[in-house]
Design an enzyme around this catalytic site. Structure first.
Site, short mmCIF file in Angstrom:
data_model
loop_
_atom_site.label_atom_id
_atom_site.label_comp_id
_atom_site.label_asym_id
_atom_site.label_seq_id
_atom_site.Cartn_x
_atom_site.Cartn_y
_atom_site.Cartn_z
N LYS A 183 0.86 -1.18 0.00
CA LYS A 183 0.00 0.00 0.00
C LYS A 183 0.90 1.23 0.00
O LYS A 183 1.52 1.56 1.00
CB LYS A 183 -0.90 0.05 1.25
CG LYS A 183 -1.99 1.09 1.09
CD LYS A 183 -2.53 1.63 2.40
CE LYS A 183 -1.70 2.75 2.97
NZ LYS A 183 -1.56 3.96 2.15
N GLU A 258 9.75 1.27 10.81
CA GLU A 258 10.75 2.32 10.56
C GLU A 258 10.01 3.63 10.71
O GLU A 258 9.18 3.98 9.85
CB GLU A 258 11.34 2.18 9.15
CG GLU A 258 12.00 0.84 8.86
CD GLU A 258 13.31 0.64 9.61
OE1 GLU A 258 13.79 1.57 10.26
OE2 GLU A 258 13.84 -0.48 9.54
N CYS A 292 13.51 11.00 7.31
CA CYS A 292 13.48 10.52 8.70
C CYS A 292 14.83 10.68 9.39
O CYS A 292 14.90 10.87 10.59
CB CYS A 292 13.07 9.05 8.71
SG CYS A 292 14.10 8.03 7.65
N GLU A 386 9.29 16.27 15.50
CA GLU A 386 9.75 16.27 14.11
C GLU A 386 9.09 17.43 13.36
O GLU A 386 7.87 17.56 13.41
CB GLU A 386 9.27 14.97 13.44
CG GLU A 386 10.32 13.97 13.14
CD GLU A 386 9.80 12.82 12.27
OE1 GLU A 386 8.61 12.49 12.35
OE2 GLU A 386 10.60 12.25 11.53
P1 NAD Z 1 2.37 8.48 7.85
O1 NAD Z 1 2.56 7.68 9.07
O2 NAD Z 1 1.36 9.55 7.84
O3 NAD Z 1 1.99 7.50 6.63
C1 NAD Z 1 2.80 6.40 6.32
C2 NAD Z 1 1.94 5.36 5.63
O4 NAD Z 1 1.00 4.87 6.58
C3 NAD Z 1 1.14 5.89 4.45
O5 NAD Z 1 1.11 4.92 3.43
C4 NAD Z 1 -0.24 6.07 5.04
O6 NAD Z 1 -1.25 5.96 4.09
C5 NAD Z 1 -0.29 4.89 5.98
N1 NAD Z 1 -1.31 4.98 7.02
C6 NAD Z 1 -1.72 6.07 7.71
N2 NAD Z 1 -2.72 5.73 8.56
C7 NAD Z 1 -2.91 4.39 8.44
C8 NAD Z 1 -3.78 3.45 9.03
N3 NAD Z 1 -4.65 3.80 9.96
N4 NAD Z 1 -3.70 2.15 8.63
C9 NAD Z 1 -2.82 1.77 7.70
N5 NAD Z 1 -1.97 2.63 7.08
C10 NAD Z 1 -2.01 3.92 7.45
O7 NAD Z 1 3.83 9.03 7.45
P2 NAD Z 1 4.21 10.00 6.24
O8 NAD Z 1 3.73 11.35 6.56
O9 NAD Z 1 3.86 9.37 4.95
O10 NAD Z 1 5.82 9.96 6.35
C11 NAD Z 1 6.52 10.78 7.20
C12 NAD Z 1 6.92 10.05 8.46
O11 NAD Z 1 7.58 8.85 8.13
C13 NAD Z 1 7.91 10.83 9.31
O12 NAD Z 1 7.58 10.67 10.65
C14 NAD Z 1 9.24 10.16 8.99
O13 NAD Z 1 10.22 10.33 9.99
C15 NAD Z 1 8.82 8.76 8.81
N6 NAD Z 1 9.79 8.02 8.00
C16 NAD Z 1 10.58 7.08 8.60
C17 NAD Z 1 11.54 6.42 7.87
C18 NAD Z 1 12.44 5.38 8.50
O14 NAD Z 1 13.03 4.61 7.75
N7 NAD Z 1 12.59 5.34 9.81
C19 NAD Z 1 11.69 6.70 6.51
C20 NAD Z 1 10.86 7.64 5.93
C21 NAD Z 1 9.91 8.30 6.68
#
Ligand code: NAD
Length: 490
Positions: A183, A258, A292, A386
């Site tokens: 997804k 992650e 991140c 963040e």
């Molecule tokens: P997000 O958590 O809003 O979304 C991530 C994914 O989760 C998306 O595909 C979203 O559709 C999905 N999602 C959201 N709610 C959900 C639910 N209830 N059920 C299932 N899936 C759901 O994050 P974002 O805004 O896309 O990305 C930014 C964040 O990601 C930042 O906090 C960043 O630090 C983190 N990040 C971490 C890494 C790592 O490797 N540690 C890498 C990149 C980004």
């Protein structure tokens, strides 16, 4: 295409990829996908309904044994053919990354070229899934371990490095013999669909990979609740990751998470300041700080603090903010306009509590200017939260021990960096920093196909990359063989 047609004139259509076919969603819904730099419509994306997500799991489950039992040489061949397919799609995937997520050209190219490297590297990893032999107490007993694929794995990916981060999940899961349902983020669905396309071109059998863009709660709910999905590999915010981890615990699914970071870059007094500034700039302004691993806290020893700040501001001032297609641009658009409000709030709160705004703090539409705050303290929200934008905090410390204390003074623990030529001090800090990754004399932002990428504390659990992913994505099984008859006590 006539002479005046540019990629921006083409509105793409993204369909779901289920069981080897490109299909519309069962309830016929589509959503517009906008270019964050121009606000223009980039694509129309079909949305998965609950039944589509279910069909994706059905398909992945149906073919899981066939894929797991395929000769490893054949699996490796498909990964290599997919690498060649991606190599032929470089310009296309690069353009999708620029148009859909506001990536600059170098950032988009990093994602695509790393994807090719990953596929080639994983073709080798597929042949290196090892077990061990074990000594036993029973006479004539021979024991060993093997690693078996888990079956169906679900991946949920974020928007910021949407190709590379989703590829790391998909490619290594497939290399380990699992099937997959991805997804992608609702902000970057077309990028996720490009992964399906490259594997289709590489000859992946139908059903092994399925990509289902759609509402997070609907698709996520199916993936989390279906007991046939044996593992969730998630990259995204800590808020969402924790929710999903709770659900995974209910279902006893394996998880790797992650999540977010508030990564410290420590600059010690002996550092080459010019180099430290270049590392710091890359670490916070690459992809507008939507990374991140971004060094969003820069901890500097007092004797070099002012000189570092001055050089840092002077360099950051020169960065062009604007069109990500322009090769001169360093800082492109934020993917979400609403994030500008979050960053404004962090900056204002910090200034109200005594921080000095050395640069930036402004935005035009969703283009946020490089922003540097000095004298940030634990009372300010930006010290802990963040910002996910091109904004960083400078924190003054008396010595290396205080730097360590400040570095660890956070709920997160993803990446970290230490700029110094004093390797004894560097190693001493590296051992004690609470982070999954420590980079000595480097920025906090670095990743490769084969390294153990991941964090500790609120940054997540589990590691991604090469053999570390293979371990996460396989089940360890203990097998014994009794040669001759064993003596039982009764
Ligand atoms: P997000 O958590 O809003 O979304 C991530 C994914 O989760 C998306 O595909 C979203 O559709 C999905 N999602 C959201 N709610 C959900 C639910 N209830 N059920 C299932 N899936 C759901 O994050 P974002 O805004 O896309 O990305 C930014 C964040 O990601 C930042 O906090 C960043 O630090 C983190 N990040 C971490 C890494 C790592 O490797 N540690 C890498 C990149 C980004």
């Amino acid at each position: 295409m006539n002479d005046k047609t540019t990629p921006r004139d083409l509105v793409r259509e993204g369909k779901l990829f289920i069981d080897g076919e490109w299909v519309a969603g069962a309830d016929g819904k589509t959503l517009p996908d906008y270019n964050p730099a121009t606000g223009e419509l980039f694509a129309t994306i079909h949305q998965a309904a609950r039944s589509d997500a279910q069909r994706a799991v059905d398909a992945a489950h149906r073919v899981k044994d066939e894929w797991a039992d395929m000769l490893v040489s054949k699996r490796a061949e498909i990964l290599l053919a997919s690498a060649d397919a991606l190599a032929a799609m470089v310009d296309d995937v690069r353009d999708v990354l620029i148009e859909e997520s506001g990536s600059t050209v170098p950032k988009a190219m990093f994602e695509v070229m790393s994807g090719i490297d990953l596929l080639r590297s994983a073709a080798g990893d597929a042949r290196h899934i090892f077990g061990e032999t074990l000594p036993h107490s029973a006479q004539g007993q021979f024991g060993f371990t093997i690693r078996r694929p888990l079956g169906v794995i679900a991946g949920i990916a974020p928007f910021n490095a949407p190709f590379w981060l989703a590829m790391k999940k998909v490619v290594l899961a497939l290399a380990a013999g699992n099937t997959f349902v991805l997804k992608p983020s609702e902000e970057t669905p077309m990028t996720g669909l490009k992964i399906a396309e490259l594997f289709e071109r590489g000859g992946l059998p139908a059903g092994v990979l399925n990509v289902v863009p759609g509402p997070a709660d609907v698709v996520g709910d199916v993936l989390m609740r279906d007991p046939r999905v044996r593992m969730l590999t998630f990259t995204g915010s800590t808020r969402v990751g924790r929710q999903l981890a709770v659900e995974a615990a209910r279902q006893m699914k394996k998880v790797t998470l992650e999540m977010g970071g508030k990564n410290p870059l420590i600059v010690l007094r002996d550092a080459d300041l010019d180099y430290a500034v270049r590392a710091a700039c890359f670490g916070i302004f690459f992809h507008q700080g939507q990374v991140c691993m971004a060094n969003s806290r820069i901890i500097v020893e007092a004797p070099v603090y002012d000189a570092f700040a001055e050089t840092f501001v002077a360099r950051a001032k020169t960065y062009k903010v604007g069109d990500p297609r322009d090769p001169a641009t360093v800082v492109g658009p934020l993917i979400r306009r609403t994030q500008c409000g979050v960053i404004d709030g962090h900056v204002q709160d910090a200034v109200d509590k005594g921080a000095r705004l050395l640069l930036g703090g402004t935005h035009h539409e969703n283009f946020y200017a490089p922003t540097i705050l000095a004298d940030v303290t634990p009372q300010m929200r930006i010290y802990e939260e963040e910002s996910f934008g091109p904004v960083t905090s400078l924190i003054r410390v008396a010595d290396a021990e205080e730097a360590l204390r400040v570095a660890n003074d956070t709920a997160y623990g993803l990446s970290s960096g230490i700029i110094t030529n004093d390797l004894q001090k560097a190693f001493s800090l590296a051992m004690r920093i609470e982070a999954g990754m420590v980079h000595i004399n480097d920025t906090t932002v670095t990743d490769e196909p084969h390294v153990p990428f991941g964090g500790t504390k609120m940054s997540g659990m589990g590691r991604e990359g090469g053999r570390y992913s293979m371990e996460e994505m396989t089940e360890l099984k203990w097998i014994t063989v009794q040669m001759g008859q064993r003596q039982f006590p009764f």
